[in-house]
Design a protein around this motif. Structure first.
Motif, PDB file in Angstrom:
ATOM      1  N   SER A  47       0.853  -1.188   0.000  1.00  0.00           N
ATOM      2  CA  SER A  47       0.000   0.000   0.000  1.00  0.00           C
ATOM      3  C   SER A  47       0.889   1.238   0.000  1.00  0.00           C
ATOM      4  O   SER A  47       1.525   1.551   1.009  1.00  0.00           O
ATOM      5  CB  SER A  47      -0.910  -0.004   1.236  1.00  0.00           C
ATOM      6  OG  SER A  47      -1.654   1.183   1.299  1.00  0.00           O
ATOM      7  N   GLY A  48       0.946   1.924  -1.152  1.00  0.00           N
ATOM      8  CA  GLY A  48       1.774   3.111  -1.265  1.00  0.00           C
ATOM      9  C   GLY A  48       1.429   4.150  -0.214  1.00  0.00           C
ATOM     10  O   GLY A  48       0.264   4.501  -0.029  1.00  0.00           O
ATOM     11  N   GLY A  49       2.442   4.618   0.519  1.00  0.00           N
ATOM     12  CA  GLY A  49       2.217   5.590   1.585  1.00  0.00           C
ATOM     13  C   GLY A  49       1.457   5.005   2.764  1.00  0.00           C
ATOM     14  O   GLY A  49       1.031   5.732   3.656  1.00  0.00           O
ATOM     15  N   ASN A  50       1.273   3.681   2.751  1.00  0.00           N
ATOM     16  CA  ASN A  50       0.524   2.978   3.806  1.00  0.00           C
ATOM     17  C   ASN A  50      -0.893   3.533   3.955  1.00  0.00           C
ATOM     18  O   ASN A  50      -1.467   3.540   5.049  1.00  0.00           O
ATOM     19  CB  ASN A  50       1.267   3.040   5.151  1.00  0.00           C
ATOM     20  CG  ASN A  50       0.835   1.930   6.098  1.00  0.00           C
ATOM     21  OD1 ASN A  50       0.463   0.830   5.675  1.00  0.00           O
ATOM     22  ND2 ASN A  50       0.863   2.208   7.386  1.00  0.00           N
ATOM     23  N   LEU A  51      -1.488   3.964   2.833  1.00  0.00           N
ATOM     24  CA  LEU A  51      -2.839   4.520   2.898  1.00  0.00           C
ATOM     25  C   LEU A  51      -3.892   3.462   3.237  1.00  0.00           C
ATOM     26  O   LEU A  51      -4.923   3.775   3.824  1.00  0.00           O
ATOM     27  CB  LEU A  51      -3.210   5.178   1.565  1.00  0.00           C
ATOM     28  CG  LEU A  51      -2.356   6.363   1.104  1.00  0.00           C
ATOM     29  CD1 LEU A  51      -2.978   6.990  -0.142  1.00  0.00           C
ATOM     30  CD2 LEU A  51      -2.197   7.404   2.204  1.00  0.00           C
ATOM     31  N   GLN A  52      -3.639   2.210   2.821  1.00  0.00           N
ATOM     32  CA  GLN A  52      -4.593   1.126   3.066  1.00  0.00           C
ATOM     33  C   GLN A  52      -6.006   1.567   2.653  1.00  0.00           C
ATOM     34  O   GLN A  52      -6.914   1.689   3.486  1.00  0.00           O
ATOM     35  CB  GLN A  52      -4.562   0.710   4.538  1.00  0.00           C
ATOM     36  CG  GLN A  52      -3.172   0.307   5.027  1.00  0.00           C
ATOM     37  CD  GLN A  52      -3.096   0.144   6.533  1.00  0.00           C
ATOM     38  OE1 GLN A  52      -3.729  -0.750   7.089  1.00  0.00           O
ATOM     39  NE2 GLN A  52      -2.335   1.014   7.187  1.00  0.00           N
ATOM     40  N   PRO A  53      -6.228   1.816   1.360  1.00  0.00           N
ATOM     41  CA  PRO A  53      -7.464   2.466   0.911  1.00  0.00           C
ATOM     42  C   PRO A  53      -8.693   1.556   0.843  1.00  0.00           C
ATOM     43  O   PRO A  53      -9.772   2.018   0.509  1.00  0.00           O
ATOM     44  CB  PRO A  53      -7.086   2.938  -0.494  1.00  0.00           C
ATOM     45  CG  PRO A  53      -6.109   1.912  -0.977  1.00  0.00           C
ATOM     46  CD  PRO A  53      -5.304   1.564   0.248  1.00  0.00           C
ATOM     47  N   MET A 147      -9.881   8.753  -4.123  1.00  0.00           N
ATOM     48  CA  MET A 147      -8.667   8.002  -4.417  1.00  0.00           C
ATOM     49  C   MET A 147      -8.457   7.931  -5.930  1.00  0.00           C
ATOM     50  O   MET A 147      -9.404   8.028  -6.714  1.00  0.00           O
ATOM     51  CB  MET A 147      -8.749   6.589  -3.835  1.00  0.00           C
ATOM     52  CG  MET A 147      -8.807   6.533  -2.324  1.00  0.00           C
ATOM     53  SD  MET A 147      -7.290   7.165  -1.553  1.00  0.00           S
ATOM     54  CE  MET A 147      -7.671   6.871   0.190  1.00  0.00           C
ATOM     55  N   ASN A 148      -7.190   7.757  -6.338  1.00  0.00           N
ATOM     56  CA  ASN A 148      -6.900   7.705  -7.769  1.00  0.00           C
ATOM     57  C   ASN A 148      -6.480   6.294  -8.208  1.00  0.00           C
ATOM     58  O   ASN A 148      -6.615   5.335  -7.440  1.00  0.00           O
ATOM     59  CB  ASN A 148      -5.832   8.749  -8.140  1.00  0.00           C
ATOM     60  CG  ASN A 148      -4.515   8.512  -7.401  1.00  0.00           C
ATOM     61  OD1 ASN A 148      -4.173   7.380  -7.076  1.00  0.00           O
ATOM     62  ND2 ASN A 148      -3.776   9.580  -7.140  1.00  0.00           N
ATOM     63  N   ALA A 149      -5.978   6.194  -9.423  1.00  0.00           N
ATOM     64  CA  ALA A 149      -5.664   4.882  -9.996  1.00  0.00           C
ATOM     65  C   ALA A 149      -4.661   4.105  -9.147  1.00  0.00           C
ATOM     66  O   ALA A 149      -4.743   2.872  -9.058  1.00  0.00           O
ATOM     67  CB  ALA A 149      -5.139   5.049 -11.419  1.00  0.00           C
ATOM     68  N   ASN A 150      -3.717   4.799  -8.519  1.00  0.00           N
ATOM     69  CA  ASN A 150      -2.742   4.106  -7.679  1.00  0.00           C
ATOM     70  C   ASN A 150      -3.421   3.339  -6.557  1.00  0.00           C
ATOM     71  O   ASN A 150      -3.121   2.173  -6.292  1.00  0.00           O
ATOM     72  CB  ASN A 150      -1.739   5.099  -7.082  1.00  0.00           C
ATOM     73  CG  ASN A 150      -0.779   5.643  -8.112  1.00  0.00           C
ATOM     74  OD1 ASN A 150      -0.704   5.145  -9.222  1.00  0.00           O
ATOM     75  ND2 ASN A 150      -0.054   6.677  -7.740  1.00  0.00           N
ATOM     76  N   GLN A 151      -4.356   3.986  -5.873  1.00  0.00           N
ATOM     77  CA  GLN A 151      -5.015   3.342  -4.739  1.00  0.00           C
ATOM     78  C   GLN A 151      -5.956   2.216  -5.197  1.00  0.00           C
ATOM     79  O   GLN A 151      -6.127   1.227  -4.492  1.00  0.00           O
ATOM     80  CB  GLN A 151      -5.784   4.378  -3.913  1.00  0.00           C
ATOM     81  CG  GLN A 151      -4.888   5.277  -3.069  1.00  0.00           C
ATOM     82  CD  GLN A 151      -4.188   6.336  -3.899  1.00  0.00           C
ATOM     83  OE1 GLN A 151      -4.831   7.089  -4.623  1.00  0.00           O
ATOM     84  NE2 GLN A 151      -2.872   6.395  -3.813  1.00  0.00           N
ATOM     85  N   TRP A 152      -6.535   2.350  -6.384  1.00  0.00           N
ATOM     86  CA  TRP A 152      -7.332   1.236  -6.923  1.00  0.00           C
ATOM     87  C   TRP A 152      -6.444   0.016  -7.153  1.00  0.00           C
ATOM     88  O   TRP A 152      -6.853  -1.120  -6.926  1.00  0.00           O
ATOM     89  CB  TRP A 152      -8.014   1.656  -8.228  1.00  0.00           C
ATOM     90  CG  TRP A 152      -9.267   2.435  -8.017  1.00  0.00           C
ATOM     91  CD1 TRP A 152      -9.371   3.723  -7.562  1.00  0.00           C
ATOM     92  CD2 TRP A 152     -10.606   1.987  -8.232  1.00  0.00           C
ATOM     93  NE1 TRP A 152     -10.695   4.105  -7.487  1.00  0.00           N
ATOM     94  CE2 TRP A 152     -11.472   3.074  -7.894  1.00  0.00           C
ATOM     95  CE3 TRP A 152     -11.167   0.798  -8.682  1.00  0.00           C
ATOM     96  CZ2 TRP A 152     -12.858   2.979  -7.997  1.00  0.00           C
ATOM     97  CZ3 TRP A 152     -12.550   0.702  -8.790  1.00  0.00           C
ATOM     98  CH2 TRP A 152     -13.370   1.781  -8.443  1.00  0.00           C
ATOM     99  N   ALA A 153      -5.201   0.260  -7.585  1.00  0.00           N
ATOM    100  CA  ALA A 153      -4.260  -0.854  -7.754  1.00  0.00           C
ATOM    101  C   ALA A 153      -3.964  -1.521  -6.411  1.00  0.00           C
ATOM    102  O   ALA A 153      -3.874  -2.751  -6.313  1.00  0.00           O
ATOM    103  CB  ALA A 153      -2.967  -0.358  -8.394  1.00  0.00           C
ATOM    104  N   HIS A 154      -3.852  -0.715  -5.352  1.00  0.00           N
ATOM    105  CA  HIS A 154      -3.585  -1.272  -4.024  1.00  0.00           C
ATOM    106  C   HIS A 154      -4.770  -2.121  -3.556  1.00  0.00           C
ATOM    107  O   HIS A 154      -4.587  -3.160  -2.919  1.00  0.00           O
ATOM    108  CB  HIS A 154      -3.322  -0.142  -3.017  1.00  0.00           C
ATOM    109  CG  HIS A 154      -2.228   0.781  -3.440  1.00  0.00           C
ATOM    110  ND1 HIS A 154      -2.090   2.060  -2.916  1.00  0.00           N
ATOM    111  CD2 HIS A 154      -1.232   0.643  -4.339  1.00  0.00           C
ATOM    112  CE1 HIS A 154      -1.046   2.647  -3.481  1.00  0.00           C
ATOM    113  NE2 HIS A 154      -0.516   1.802  -4.346  1.00  0.00           N
ATOM    114  N   LEU A 155      -5.988  -1.669  -3.871  1.00  0.00           N
ATOM    115  CA  LEU A 155      -7.168  -2.454  -3.544  1.00  0.00           C
ATOM    116  C   LEU A 155      -7.111  -3.807  -4.249  1.00  0.00           C
ATOM    117  O   LEU A 155      -7.433  -4.846  -3.657  1.00  0.00           O
ATOM    118  CB  LEU A 155      -8.434  -1.689  -3.956  1.00  0.00           C
ATOM    119  CG  LEU A 155      -9.762  -2.443  -3.890  1.00  0.00           C
ATOM    120  CD1 LEU A 155     -10.031  -2.970  -2.491  1.00  0.00           C
ATOM    121  CD2 LEU A 155     -10.905  -1.551  -4.357  1.00  0.00           C
ATOM    122  N   GLY A 156      -6.685  -3.815  -5.504  1.00  0.00           N
ATOM    123  CA  GLY A 156      -6.544  -5.075  -6.229  1.00  0.00           C
ATOM    124  C   GLY A 156      -5.533  -6.007  -5.587  1.00  0.00           C
ATOM    125  O   GLY A 156      -5.751  -7.228  -5.518  1.00  0.00           O
TER     126      GLY A 156
END
Length: 234
Positions: A47-53, A147-156
C-alpha cells in the motif's frame, strides 16, 4: 477434466496455480474467525504511503441469504440493475483483449452445453453471479471516491492477497465485477457512505468439485506476449 481441489495449497506457487474463479460452491459454512483471519492477512498487501485504501463489507450465513433475497426482489423490477458507476471494460475493446474476453465466455458456455443462440440460457447462467454462485460468504469492496488509480491498484493487491490466503485454507473465491450494476442495493444494505464507491463483490467458500462449470480453467497468454527481457545496455 481439470477440477478444483478443496485441499489447502501448501506454497504460494500452488496457491497461484490453483486459484480460479469458482462458479459453483458447496453450502458448507465458513466461520467468521476464518474470514477475519483472511482479511487480517490480506491487509499486509502493498500500500503506497501505507494509505490502506480498502474497505470491505462481509456477509455470512443469514446475512448472505438476506441479501440474495433482496437482489431477487430487485431483479424482478429492474432485471439489469442500474448503470454502473465506472466502466467495467473500456469501450471498443481492441484485440487481443476483446478475443480473450470472448473466448473465455465461449469456453464457459460450451462446457455447460449452452449454445450461442440460447440467449435465455446465457442470461440465466450470468444471473448466478447474483446468487454468489451458492457461496456462504460474500464480500463487497469499496474505496473512497477521491482516491486515484494508484489506490485502486492497491485495492486489487489486497483482494489478490485475500484470494491466495483463502487457497491456503482449502477455500476458493470468485471476484465479481458483475455486482457493479447493483451498487445502490449494496450501498444501502451495507450502509456504505456516499463518499465511497462500490468496486466489486467476491464469493468465498468451498468449491463444488462435481459441478462441470468448475472445470473451466482460463488460459493465460505466453510469457513472451507480455514480458520483455533486456540484459544489455542500449
Amino acid at each position: 477434466m481439470n477440477r478444483p481441489d478443496n485441499e489447502p495449497a501448501t506454497t504460494v506457487t500452488e496457491a497461484l496455480r490453483t486459484r480460479r474463479s469458482i462458479r459453483a460452491f458447496r453450502p458448507d459454512p465458513v466461520d467468521d474467525a476464518t474470514v477475519r483471519e483472511l482479511l487480517e492477512l490480506a491487509a499486509r498487501a502493498p500500500s503506497g504511503g501505507n494509505l490502506q485504501p480498502w474497505s470491505v463489507c462481509v456477509l455470512n450465513g443469514a446475512a448472505t441469504e438476506a441479501f440474495r433475497e433482496r437482489i431477487r426482489a430487485a431483479r424482478e423490477k429492474r432485471p439489469f440493475g442500474d448503470p454502473p458507476e465506472y466502466p467495467v471494460y473500456p469501450e471498443d475493446l481492441p484485440d487481443p483483449f476483446r478475443s480473450r474476453r470472448r473466448d473465455i465466455g465461449e469456453q464457459l458456455y460450451a462446457t455447460l452445453g449452452i449454445a450461442r443462440e440460447d440467449k435465455a440460457g446465457r442470461l440465466q447462467q450470468f444471473a448466478r453471479n447474483f446468487e454468489f454462485f451458492g457461496a456462504p460468504v460474500a464480500m463487497f469492496f469499496t474505496i473512497e471516491r477521491f482516491m486515484n488509480a494508484n489506490q485502486w491498484a492497491h485495492l486489487g493487491m489486497f483482494m489478490q492477497s485475500l484470494m491466495l490466503a483463502a487457497r491456503e485454507r482449502g477455500l476458493h473465491t470468485c471476484p465479481q465485477e458483475a455486482w457493479a450494476v447493483w451498487h445502490r442495493e449494496i450501498a444501502d444494505f451495507c450502509e456504505v457512505p456516499a463518499s465511497r464507491m462500490v468496486y466489486c463483490g467476491l464469493a468465498l467458500g468451498y468449491a463444488d468439485e462435481a459441478d462441470e462449470v468448475n472445470t473451466v480453467y482460463s488460459p493465460r497468454a505466453p510469457l513472451d506476449d507480455f514480458a520483455q527481457f533486456r540484459n544489455d545496455a542500449p
